[in-house]
Design a protein around this motif. Sequence first.
Motif, PDB file in Angstrom:
ATOM      1  N   ARG A  22       0.564  -1.552   0.215  1.00  0.00           N
ATOM      2  CA  ARG A  22       0.134   0.004   0.009  1.00  0.00           C
ATOM      3  C   ARG A  22       0.916   1.755   0.132  1.00  0.00           C
ATOM      4  O   ARG A  22       1.642   1.637   0.782  1.00  0.00           O
ATOM      5  CB  ARG A  22      -0.460   0.354   1.257  1.00  0.00           C
ATOM      6  CG  ARG A  22      -1.865   1.299   1.353  1.00  0.00           C
ATOM      7  CD  ARG A  22      -3.024   1.258   2.336  1.00  0.00           C
ATOM      8  NE  ARG A  22      -3.966   2.386   1.979  1.00  0.00           N
ATOM      9  CZ  ARG A  22      -3.710   3.301   2.334  1.00  0.00           C
ATOM     10  NH1 ARG A  22      -2.657   4.014   2.606  1.00  0.00           N
ATOM     11  NH2 ARG A  22      -4.876   4.685   2.123  1.00  0.00           N
ATOM     12  N   LYS A  23       0.644   2.531  -0.596  1.00  0.00           N
ATOM     13  CA  LYS A  23       1.655   3.447  -1.277  1.00  0.00           C
ATOM     14  C   LYS A  23       0.075   4.333   0.034  1.00  0.00           C
ATOM     15  O   LYS A  23      -0.949   4.512  -0.460  1.00  0.00           O
ATOM     16  CB  LYS A  23       1.375   3.642  -2.344  1.00  0.00           C
ATOM     17  CG  LYS A  23       2.224   5.718  -2.450  1.00  0.00           C
ATOM     18  CD  LYS A  23       2.718   5.421  -3.598  1.00  0.00           C
ATOM     19  CE  LYS A  23       3.157   7.104  -4.769  1.00  0.00           C
ATOM     20  NZ  LYS A  23       3.588   7.190  -5.706  1.00  0.00           N
ATOM     21  N   PRO A  24       0.918   4.875   0.406  1.00  0.00           N
ATOM     22  CA  PRO A  24       0.312   6.049   1.056  1.00  0.00           C
ATOM     23  C   PRO A  24      -0.135   7.201  -0.011  1.00  0.00           C
ATOM     24  O   PRO A  24       0.613   7.370  -0.667  1.00  0.00           O
ATOM     25  CB  PRO A  24       1.808   7.524   1.716  1.00  0.00           C
ATOM     26  CG  PRO A  24       2.503   5.914   2.711  1.00  0.00           C
ATOM     27  CD  PRO A  24       2.430   5.165   0.856  1.00  0.00           C
ATOM     28  N   GLY A  25      -1.295   7.588   0.720  1.00  0.00           N
ATOM     29  CA  GLY A  25      -2.404   8.487  -0.887  1.00  0.00           C
ATOM     30  C   GLY A  25      -2.576   7.664  -2.469  1.00  0.00           C
ATOM     31  O   GLY A  25      -3.481   9.030  -2.571  1.00  0.00           O
ATOM     32  N   VAL A  26      -2.478   6.541  -2.135  1.00  0.00           N
ATOM     33  CA  VAL A  26      -3.294   5.684  -3.550  1.00  0.00           C
ATOM     34  C   VAL A  26      -4.405   4.475  -2.395  1.00  0.00           C
ATOM     35  O   VAL A  26      -4.067   3.700  -1.980  1.00  0.00           O
ATOM     36  CB  VAL A  26      -2.427   4.840  -4.321  1.00  0.00           C
ATOM     37  CG1 VAL A  26      -3.073   4.092  -5.417  1.00  0.00           C
ATOM     38  CG2 VAL A  26      -1.317   5.577  -4.423  1.00  0.00           C
ATOM     39  N   PRO A  27      -5.657   5.219  -3.263  1.00  0.00           N
ATOM     40  CA  PRO A  27      -6.516   3.601  -2.360  1.00  0.00           C
ATOM     41  C   PRO A  27      -6.052   2.315  -2.538  1.00  0.00           C
ATOM     42  O   PRO A  27      -5.447   2.493  -3.491  1.00  0.00           O
ATOM     43  CB  PRO A  27      -7.819   4.309  -3.394  1.00  0.00           C
ATOM     44  CG  PRO A  27      -7.734   5.099  -4.324  1.00  0.00           C
ATOM     45  CD  PRO A  27      -5.594   6.094  -3.986  1.00  0.00           C
ATOM     46  N   GLU A  66      -0.830   1.608  -8.311  1.00  0.00           N
ATOM     47  CA  GLU A  66      -2.065   3.018  -9.154  1.00  0.00           C
ATOM     48  C   GLU A  66      -3.010   2.845 -10.083  1.00  0.00           C
ATOM     49  O   GLU A  66      -3.891   3.505 -10.704  1.00  0.00           O
ATOM     50  CB  GLU A  66      -1.173   3.690  -9.681  1.00  0.00           C
ATOM     51  CG  GLU A  66       0.001   4.295  -8.590  1.00  0.00           C
ATOM     52  CD  GLU A  66       1.080   5.319  -9.057  1.00  0.00           C
ATOM     53  OE1 GLU A  66       1.397   5.138 -10.241  1.00  0.00           O
ATOM     54  OE2 GLU A  66       1.708   5.843  -8.317  1.00  0.00           O
TER      55      GLU A  66
END
Length: 168
Positions: A22-27, A66
């Motif tokens: 999980r990348k911060p800021g990516v749902p 993404e």
Amino acid sequence: EHGDLINNSIYPAVIRVPLMIRKPGVPARAFDTVVETLDLMPTVIDIVGAITPDGLQGSSLMPIIEGASNPPYIAFSESDLDGGMISVVMNGMQLVSIGEQKSLFDLNADPMALTDLAAEFPERVEVLSEHMGAWSKMVAATSLDPERRTEDLDDDTLDQLRSLGYIQ
């Protein structure tokens, strides 16, 4: 499911495991895309914005994470069990090669790879075998282990690897 092939097996019961990134800021999203652990380092480097070192194997999974891309991803596995096993998974199909024997499985309909479909779909066996052969040549030519580095890549092989997307 496949006898006592548990420790070094390349069948789904052993190699198919969930992966969460999980990348911060990516749902958060779920994907059924098969990926390789080889792609984890390039992905982490991409997430933190660092410079990718020359010669790093694998590709970042960020286009998939993404939602910018969901290509037909190809994943390879190998084991030295039984004199050598190689597997390639693409578009939900897995080809397993043990010596000269090749078995084909539809992982969407048969997630434990119990029903061999090689006789029914020889064209898929051929396509996946081509990918497997190209990958094996690339591994043999680029291995850091001098005993595994068994061949150099000629221009035709390099063109084939480029056309299949293995190198740029």
